[in-house]
Design an enzyme around this catalytic site. Structure first.
Site, short mmCIF file in Angstrom:
data_model
loop_
_atom_site.label_atom_id
_atom_site.label_comp_id
_atom_site.label_asym_id
_atom_site.label_seq_id
_atom_site.Cartn_x
_atom_site.Cartn_y
_atom_site.Cartn_z
N LYS A 116 -94.00 70.12 -60.96
CA LYS A 116 -95.42 70.39 -60.69
C LYS A 116 -96.33 70.20 -61.91
O LYS A 116 -97.47 69.80 -61.76
CB LYS A 116 -95.59 71.80 -60.13
CG LYS A 116 -94.74 72.11 -58.89
CD LYS A 116 -95.11 71.26 -57.71
CE LYS A 116 -94.14 71.46 -56.54
NZ LYS A 116 -94.35 70.51 -55.45
N GLY A 164 -94.72 76.76 -52.70
CA GLY A 164 -94.46 77.78 -51.68
C GLY A 164 -94.50 79.20 -52.20
O GLY A 164 -94.06 80.12 -51.52
N ILE A 203 -107.76 81.25 -59.46
CA ILE A 203 -108.93 81.30 -58.56
C ILE A 203 -108.73 82.48 -57.61
O ILE A 203 -107.72 82.54 -56.91
CB ILE A 203 -109.04 80.00 -57.71
CG1 ILE A 203 -109.00 78.75 -58.60
CG2 ILE A 203 -110.28 80.02 -56.84
CD1 ILE A 203 -110.25 78.49 -59.37
N ARG A 292 -94.08 64.10 -48.13
CA ARG A 292 -93.43 64.06 -46.82
C ARG A 292 -94.50 64.10 -45.73
O ARG A 292 -95.67 64.31 -46.01
CB ARG A 292 -92.56 65.32 -46.65
CG ARG A 292 -93.39 66.59 -46.80
CD ARG A 292 -92.71 67.86 -46.36
NE ARG A 292 -93.63 68.95 -46.27
CZ ARG A 292 -94.01 69.74 -47.27
NH1 ARG A 292 -93.52 69.56 -48.48
NH2 ARG A 292 -94.90 70.71 -47.07
C1 MV4 Z 1 -103.19 79.18 -56.97
C2 MV4 Z 1 -104.02 80.24 -56.54
C3 MV4 Z 1 -105.08 80.60 -57.33
N1 MV4 Z 1 -105.31 79.97 -58.50
N2 MV4 Z 1 -103.46 78.59 -58.14
C4 MV4 Z 1 -100.01 79.43 -53.38
C5 MV4 Z 1 -98.94 78.46 -52.99
C6 MV4 Z 1 -98.97 77.35 -53.97
N3 MV4 Z 1 -98.92 76.10 -53.30
C7 MV4 Z 1 -100.23 77.53 -54.75
N4 MV4 Z 1 -100.77 78.83 -54.41
C8 MV4 Z 1 -101.84 79.34 -55.07
N5 MV4 Z 1 -102.14 78.77 -56.26
C9 MV4 Z 1 -104.48 78.98 -58.86
N6 MV4 Z 1 -104.72 78.38 -60.03
C10 MV4 Z 1 -103.72 80.84 -55.32
C11 MV4 Z 1 -102.62 80.43 -54.60
C12 MV4 Z 1 -102.37 81.17 -53.41
C13 MV4 Z 1 -101.77 82.43 -53.49
C14 MV4 Z 1 -101.34 82.96 -54.71
C15 MV4 Z 1 -100.73 84.21 -54.77
C16 MV4 Z 1 -100.55 84.95 -53.60
C17 MV4 Z 1 -100.95 84.43 -52.39
C18 MV4 Z 1 -101.56 83.17 -52.32
C19 MV4 Z 1 -101.97 82.66 -51.09
C20 MV4 Z 1 -102.56 81.43 -51.04
C21 MV4 Z 1 -102.76 80.69 -52.21
#
Ligand code: MV4
Length: 451
Positions: A116, A164, A203, A292
């Protein structure tokens, strides 16, 4: 075009690929575990080969078993669906070495995007907006403290091998950073066999918006617009829609162009998804790429009229994008998808067992992708999604009303499903307003408790 394709998957996506092949005159080979003997993907494929015991690790994830089946059946290509082996670069390499076409991007690009922090750097170079964060891996707690100071709290630590949500920690000040760094690294090492971390500005209330792309093997890339995927719980999406109300035609066009250039540069091909977060000010940032076809591809199909799985097959067979998509991509109306899971709708615990009654809604603007049937069994070994209900309408309002009608006609007896949960979400004012973020489900479940 291919003569014969093996589908290295199960459930609705295996059926989805079989359907595309059937319409294209391609013979199909299903593989199945002992638990899936009576599955529809086995019934509807031209041939079927049992590849092992119920547990995925011993069947659907068993590379030698899948490749042996492909050789015995003498197929030209393998479609991996989503999950399972779909983003396994080693599997794609074994396919290549066995002279079987892997229907997906080249393994080198899959491997790069799977890393990533490298994906982040690649996109940065291509001028795709990324969040402030570390340039690559953070090797120590000390380095983490330095980066956090330069980026500004709150920050989020993420696993390089992740995705995830596992191996992720939100960090709000320097005092808690060393502890969280070690937790995230330990969790990532256990989950992915790689404890490396990177860091981004956190964020607080992001929207999750992703862009669908198609790319051929001749260097042509095309954006098919975005999907709004903010309605999720514990990193599992529950509802997806296209288009996103937050993306103006201008932003769609501009981002589409930037994405196109970035993927042309890296030699991407086949279908893919670029994930973004949108902050409270409407600014959008790349977070990761999925190499995918995705569960939620159907909402893009409904608004563009493009069959993404057929496109995948034609791309893998060497066709050019301009012979597959022959007119400019237009977004028509609005589509919403509900993932129907075999789960208790309040406790979210898996609900395996026998389905005693199953009625699928239909009619204008309604699509159901499922491999379930009345008297069928939901085995406990796999993902709990048993159906996708997708509704299209001239606008979001019509799509939502149609979804409510279709949910009321969707009958599943014998097991618990998330249908009652979806019905409540579609009656929720915040959901209906379209103004929500990834924290929606937390707020919604609180409201349900109070009511
Ligand atoms: C983040 C974020 C906020 N700020 N990155 C969640 C899954 C993965 N694909 C990326 N995710 C997130 N990345 C930054 N810089 C918020 C999420 C996020 C999340 C993070 C913690 C707990 C629950 C979440 C639910 C949706 C998205």
């Amino acid at each position: 075009m291919f003569r014969k394709v093996l589908i290295a998957n199960r459930g609705e996506i295996a059926l989805r690929v079989i359907s595309a092949c059937k319409e294209m005159g391609i013979r199909t080979v299903a593989v199945y575990s002992e638990a899936d003997r009576n599955s529809l993907h086995v019934k509807f494929a031209d041939e079927a080969i049992c590849i092992g015991p119920p547990r995925s690790a011993e069947s659907y994830l068993n590379v030698p078993a899948v490749i042996s089946a492909a050789e015995i059946a003498d197929v030209d290509a393998i479609h991996p669906g989503y999950g399972l082996l779909s983003e396994n670069a080693n599997f794609a390499e074994v396919c290549r070495a066995s002279n079987i076409k892997f229907i997906g991007p080249p393994p080198e690009v899959t491997r790069m995007m799977g890393e990533k922090s490298t994906a982040r750097q690649t996109m940065k170079k291509a001028k795709v907006p990324i969040l402030p964060g570390s340039d690559g891996i953070i090797a120590s707690e000390g380095e983490a403290l330095e980066w956090a100071k330069s980026v500004g709290y709150p920050v989020i630590l993420k696993a390089v091998a992740g995705g995830g949500g596992r191996g992720m920690r939100i960090c709000r000040n320097a005092a808690e950073l060393p502890g969280l760094y070690n937790q995230a690294s330990t969790e990532a090492a256990a989950a992915f066999g790689n404890g490396d971390l990177y860091m981004e500005k956190f964020i607080e209330r992001p929207r999750h918006i992703e862009f669908q792309v198609l790319a051929d093997e001749h260097g042509n890339v095309m954006s098919l617009g975005e999907r709004e995927c903010s309605i999720q719980r514990r990193h599992q999406k529950l509802i997806e829609e296209a288009p996103s109300l937050q993306i103006t035609p201008k932003l769609r066009e501009e981002l589409g162009k930037t994405i196109k250039k970035s993927l042309e540069n890296i030699g991407y091909w086949n279908a893919g998804t670029i994930e973004f977060l949108m902050d409270e000010d409407g600014k959008i940032y790349f977070i990761e790429m999925n190499t995918r076809i995705q569960v939620e591809h159907c909402v893009t199909e409904m608004v563009t009229g493009i069959d993404l799985v057929k496109a995948q097959l034609r791309i893998a067979a060497g066709e050019k994008l301009n012979s597959i998509v022959t007119s400019p991509v237009e977004i028509r109306g609005h589509a919403i998808e509900c993932r129907i899971n075999a789960e208790h709708p309040e406790k979210f615990t898996p609900s395996a067992g026998k389905i005693t009654a199953f009625n699928v809604p239909g009619g204008n603007g309604v699509r159901v992708d499922t491999a379930q049937y009345s008297e069928g069994i939901v085995p406990p070994y796999y993902d709990s999604m048993i159906a996708k209900l997708i509704c299209h309408g001239k606008d979001r309002e019509e799509a939502m009303n149609r979804m409510q009608r279709a949910l009321s006609q969707f009958v599943v007896q014998g097991i618990h499903t998330t249908i009652p949960l979806h019905q409540k979400i579609f009656a929720d004012e915040e959901f209906r307003s379209g103004k929500f973020d990834t924290k929606f489900m937390e707020r919604f479940l609180e409201r349900q408790k109070e009511a």
